[in-house]
Design a protein around this motif. Structure first.
Motif, PDB file in Angstrom:
ATOM      1  N   ASP A 146       0.815  -1.216   0.000  1.00  0.00           N
ATOM      2  CA  ASP A 146       0.000   0.000   0.000  1.00  0.00           C
ATOM      3  C   ASP A 146       0.848   1.265   0.000  1.00  0.00           C
ATOM      4  O   ASP A 146       0.431   2.299  -0.540  1.00  0.00           O
ATOM      5  N   LEU A 147       2.045   1.199   0.614  1.00  0.00           N
ATOM      6  CA  LEU A 147       2.883   2.393   0.732  1.00  0.00           C
ATOM      7  C   LEU A 147       3.825   2.579  -0.454  1.00  0.00           C
ATOM      8  O   LEU A 147       4.418   3.655  -0.598  1.00  0.00           O
ATOM      9  N   ALA A 148       3.967   1.545  -1.279  1.00  0.00           N
ATOM     10  CA  ALA A 148       4.946   1.614  -2.368  1.00  0.00           C
ATOM     11  C   ALA A 148       4.685   2.807  -3.289  1.00  0.00           C
ATOM     12  O   ALA A 148       5.622   3.476  -3.728  1.00  0.00           O
ATOM     13  N   GLY A 149       3.425   3.094  -3.557  1.00  0.00           N
ATOM     14  CA  GLY A 149       3.094   4.204  -4.437  1.00  0.00           C
ATOM     15  C   GLY A 149       3.388   5.567  -3.842  1.00  0.00           C
ATOM     16  O   GLY A 149       3.454   6.560  -4.566  1.00  0.00           O
ATOM     17  N   GLU A 150       3.562   5.617  -2.515  1.00  0.00           N
ATOM     18  CA  GLU A 150       3.868   6.886  -1.849  1.00  0.00           C
ATOM     19  C   GLU A 150       5.364   7.114  -1.683  1.00  0.00           C
ATOM     20  O   GLU A 150       5.780   8.149  -1.170  1.00  0.00           O
ATOM     21  N   GLY A 151       6.155   6.132  -2.056  1.00  0.00           N
ATOM     22  CA  GLY A 151       7.601   6.279  -1.899  1.00  0.00           C
ATOM     23  C   GLY A 151       8.090   6.078  -0.488  1.00  0.00           C
ATOM     24  O   GLY A 151       9.183   6.522  -0.136  1.00  0.00           O
ATOM     25  N   ILE A 152       7.303   5.411   0.352  1.00  0.00           N
ATOM     26  CA  ILE A 152       7.734   5.099   1.714  1.00  0.00           C
ATOM     27  C   ILE A 152       8.293   3.682   1.723  1.00  0.00           C
ATOM     28  O   ILE A 152       7.559   2.711   1.499  1.00  0.00           O
ATOM     29  N   ASP A 153       9.600   3.549   1.966  1.00  0.00           N
ATOM     30  CA  ASP A 153      10.233   2.234   2.015  1.00  0.00           C
ATOM     31  C   ASP A 153       9.957   1.567   3.354  1.00  0.00           C
ATOM     32  O   ASP A 153       9.795   2.244   4.383  1.00  0.00           O
ATOM     33  N   THR A 154       9.928   0.240   3.353  1.00  0.00           N
ATOM     34  CA  THR A 154       9.689  -0.501   4.587  1.00  0.00           C
ATOM     35  C   THR A 154      10.730  -1.608   4.733  1.00  0.00           C
ATOM     36  O   THR A 154      11.128  -2.229   3.750  1.00  0.00           O
ATOM     37  N   THR A 155      11.143  -1.841   5.962  1.00  0.00           N
ATOM     38  CA  THR A 155      12.084  -2.914   6.277  1.00  0.00           C
ATOM     39  C   THR A 155      11.605  -3.653   7.508  1.00  0.00           C
ATOM     40  O   THR A 155      11.260  -3.029   8.520  1.00  0.00           O
ATOM     41  N   LEU A 156      11.582  -4.979   7.428  1.00  0.00           N
ATOM     42  CA  LEU A 156      11.286  -5.822   8.581  1.00  0.00           C
ATOM     43  C   LEU A 156      12.604  -6.363   9.126  1.00  0.00           C
ATOM     44  O   LEU A 156      13.408  -6.921   8.373  1.00  0.00           O
ATOM     45  N   VAL A 157      12.826  -6.199  10.421  1.00  0.00           N
ATOM     46  CA  VAL A 157      14.015  -6.746  11.072  1.00  0.00           C
ATOM     47  C   VAL A 157      13.606  -8.016  11.809  1.00  0.00           C
ATOM     48  O   VAL A 157      12.680  -7.989  12.637  1.00  0.00           O
ATOM     49  N   SER A 158      14.286  -9.127  11.502  1.00  0.00           N
ATOM     50  CA  SER A 158      13.945 -10.420  12.092  1.00  0.00           C
ATOM     51  C   SER A 158      15.170 -10.994  12.798  1.00  0.00           C
ATOM     52  O   SER A 158      15.924 -11.787  12.219  1.00  0.00           O
ATOM     53  N   PRO A 159      15.390 -10.621  14.059  1.00  0.00           N
ATOM     54  CA  PRO A 159      16.566 -11.118  14.778  1.00  0.00           C
ATOM     55  C   PRO A 159      16.357 -12.556  15.252  1.00  0.00           C
ATOM     56  O   PRO A 159      15.227 -12.992  15.524  1.00  0.00           O
ATOM     57  N   GLY A 160      17.473 -13.267  15.380  1.00  0.00           N
ATOM     58  CA  GLY A 160      17.478 -14.499  16.153  1.00  0.00           C
ATOM     59  C   GLY A 160      17.623 -14.137  17.621  1.00  0.00           C
ATOM     60  O   GLY A 160      17.151 -13.087  18.069  1.00  0.00           O
ATOM     61  N   PHE A 161      18.316 -14.977  18.375  1.00  0.00           N
ATOM     62  CA  PHE A 161      18.490 -14.689  19.797  1.00  0.00           C
ATOM     63  C   PHE A 161      19.565 -13.622  19.997  1.00  0.00           C
ATOM     64  O   PHE A 161      20.659 -13.704  19.444  1.00  0.00           O
ATOM     65  N   VAL A 162      19.221 -12.601  20.785  1.00  0.00           N
ATOM     66  CA  VAL A 162      20.126 -11.507  21.116  1.00  0.00           C
ATOM     67  C   VAL A 162      20.182 -11.401  22.639  1.00  0.00           C
ATOM     68  O   VAL A 162      19.157 -11.511  23.320  1.00  0.00           O
ATOM     69  N   ASP A 163      21.364 -11.195  23.163  1.00  0.00           N
ATOM     70  CA  ASP A 163      21.561 -11.120  24.610  1.00  0.00           C
ATOM     71  C   ASP A 163      21.050  -9.781  25.141  1.00  0.00           C
ATOM     72  O   ASP A 163      21.726  -8.756  25.043  1.00  0.00           O
ATOM     73  N   THR A 164      19.845  -9.792  25.701  1.00  0.00           N
ATOM     74  CA  THR A 164      19.210  -8.592  26.248  1.00  0.00           C
ATOM     75  C   THR A 164      18.624  -8.925  27.619  1.00  0.00           C
ATOM     76  O   THR A 164      18.500 -10.105  27.976  1.00  0.00           O
ATOM     77  N   PRO A 165      18.232  -7.923  28.403  1.00  0.00           N
ATOM     78  CA  PRO A 165      17.571  -8.221  29.681  1.00  0.00           C
ATOM     79  C   PRO A 165      16.334  -9.103  29.513  1.00  0.00           C
ATOM     80  O   PRO A 165      16.022  -9.914  30.395  1.00  0.00           O
ATOM     81  N   LEU A 166      15.627  -8.961  28.396  1.00  0.00           N
ATOM     82  CA  LEU A 166      14.433  -9.770  28.169  1.00  0.00           C
ATOM     83  C   LEU A 166      14.784 -11.231  27.911  1.00  0.00           C
ATOM     84  O   LEU A 166      14.198 -12.139  28.502  1.00  0.00           O
ATOM     85  N   THR A 167      15.761 -11.487  27.042  1.00  0.00           N
ATOM     86  CA  THR A 167      16.102 -12.875  26.713  1.00  0.00           C
ATOM     87  C   THR A 167      16.860 -13.555  27.849  1.00  0.00           C
ATOM     88  O   THR A 167      16.859 -14.792  27.929  1.00  0.00           O
ATOM     89  N   ARG A 168      17.478 -12.799  28.729  1.00  0.00           N
ATOM     90  CA  ARG A 168      18.184 -13.424  29.852  1.00  0.00           C
ATOM     91  C   ARG A 168      17.231 -14.123  30.808  1.00  0.00           C
ATOM     92  O   ARG A 168      17.657 -14.935  31.636  1.00  0.00           O
ATOM     93  N   ARG A 169      15.944 -13.810  30.701  1.00  0.00           N
ATOM     94  CA  ARG A 169      14.945 -14.494  31.535  1.00  0.00           C
ATOM     95  C   ARG A 169      14.555 -15.843  30.955  1.00  0.00           C
ATOM     96  O   ARG A 169      13.863 -16.628  31.610  1.00  0.00           O
ATOM     97  N   ASN A 170      14.976 -16.136  29.719  1.00  0.00           N
ATOM     98  CA  ASN A 170      14.619 -17.411  29.095  1.00  0.00           C
ATOM     99  C   ASN A 170      15.234 -18.578  29.860  1.00  0.00           C
ATOM    100  O   ASN A 170      16.392 -18.513  30.282  1.00  0.00           O
ATOM    101  N   ASP A 171      14.459 -19.652  30.010  1.00  0.00           N
ATOM    102  CA  ASP A 171      14.930 -20.831  30.739  1.00  0.00           C
ATOM    103  C   ASP A 171      15.223 -21.999  29.790  1.00  0.00           C
ATOM    104  O   ASP A 171      15.075 -23.154  30.146  1.00  0.00           O
ATOM    105  N   PHE A 172      15.657 -21.677  28.556  1.00  0.00           N
ATOM    106  CA  PHE A 172      15.978 -22.698  27.568  1.00  0.00           C
ATOM    107  C   PHE A 172      17.208 -22.254  26.786  1.00  0.00           C
ATOM    108  O   PHE A 172      17.549 -21.068  26.782  1.00  0.00           O
ATOM    109  N   PRO A 173      17.898 -23.186  26.133  1.00  0.00           N
ATOM    110  CA  PRO A 173      19.099 -22.812  25.369  1.00  0.00           C
ATOM    111  C   PRO A 173      18.753 -21.870  24.223  1.00  0.00           C
ATOM    112  O   PRO A 173      17.702 -21.984  23.595  1.00  0.00           O
TER     113      PRO A 173
END
Length: 251
Positions: free
Chosen positions: A164-191
């Motif tokens: 829908d935005l392509a005609g307006e010249g607004i570019d879009t990017t989706l960022v799809s990270p794997g596991f990153v060491d952050t305060p949130l992921t440090r709570r994970n109880d799995f490898p």
């Protein structure tokens, strides 16, 4: 240099992105629920930092944030919607309220921000909308139903909006990270295989933003593995998921 709005800027990937973008000379409007961590950025980088705290799951707060940015800058050149949360569903204890909390922040909160930022992007130079999703959207994993559903919804939302935005010249990017060491992921109880330090993840993202790819996904071997496993027949994916659940329970 660009005028950028970054959400989830107080910790994790967002805090590391803020440092990278400011070090590169950009002006940054930073949002998070708590203003104290954001204020420290303003003290270090001065007038290039616009502190606009708020809860993105509250549409009224998001509208106020957008108004403050408009009053200060008039427009935005790039928006990086990174704010998110994660909670896990425990076996035998399905909790619809938990699902609602996660979806309200990750999917609906991002939608509030998109609605608020598009008018500002339309006034900017070479506008660019960036949304941080997750690699989990390629493969269903045990206990991750709420988080995965919210991130899968983000993927579909952005890929549809991209058309829908392509005609307006607004570019879009989706960022799809794997596991990153952050305060949130440090709570994970799995490898967490192939986990990246947060500074490396932020640097990887920032170095690719100007190319405006449709997607930034990392680490590459982990992403390829997930996409391959996600393409297996449904019965095979079920068997894999049950095996992963057993391993997690034994750990």
């Amino acid at each position: 240099m660009s005028r950028i709005w970054l959400t989830g800027a107080s910790s994790g990937i967002g805090a590391a992105l803020a440092e990278q973008l400011l070090d590169d000379g950009h002006s940054l409007a930073v949002t998070a629920r708590q203003a104290s961590a954001l204020q420290s950025l303003a003290e270090r980088y001065g007038e290039r930092v616009l502190v606009v705290p708020g809860d993105i799951s509250d549409a009224r707060q998001v509208d106020l944030i957008a108004r403050r940015i408009q009053q200060a800058w008039g427009a935005l050149d790039r928006v990086v919607l990174n704010a998110g949360t994660c909670e896990y569903l425990e076996p035998g204890q399905f909790d619809a309220t938990l699902v609602e909390r996660v979806v309200k922040t990750n999917l609906l909160g991002t939608a509030h921000c998109i609605q608020a930022c598009l008018p500002l992007l339309r006034q900017g130079g070479r506008p660019h909308l960036v949304v941080v999703g997750s690699s989990v959207s390629w493969l269903a994993l045990p206990r991750a139903g709420a988080y995965g559903a919210s991130k899968a919804g983000l993927r579909y939302l952005l890929e549809s909006l991209r058309i829908d935005l392509a005609g307006e010249g607004i570019d879009t990017t989706l960022v799809s990270p794997g596991f990153v060491d952050t305060p949130l992921t440090r709570r994970n109880d799995f490898p967490m295989p192939m986990v990246w330090p947060v500074e490396r993840a932020a640097r990887h993202i920032v170095q690719r933003l100007d190319a405006r790819p449709l997607e930034i996904a990392f680490p590459r071997p982990f992403i390829l593995m997930l996409r391959l496993l996600g393409s297996l027949p449904a019965g095979w994916r079920l068997g894999l998921g049950r095996r992963l659940a057993r391993r997690a329970a034994e750990a």
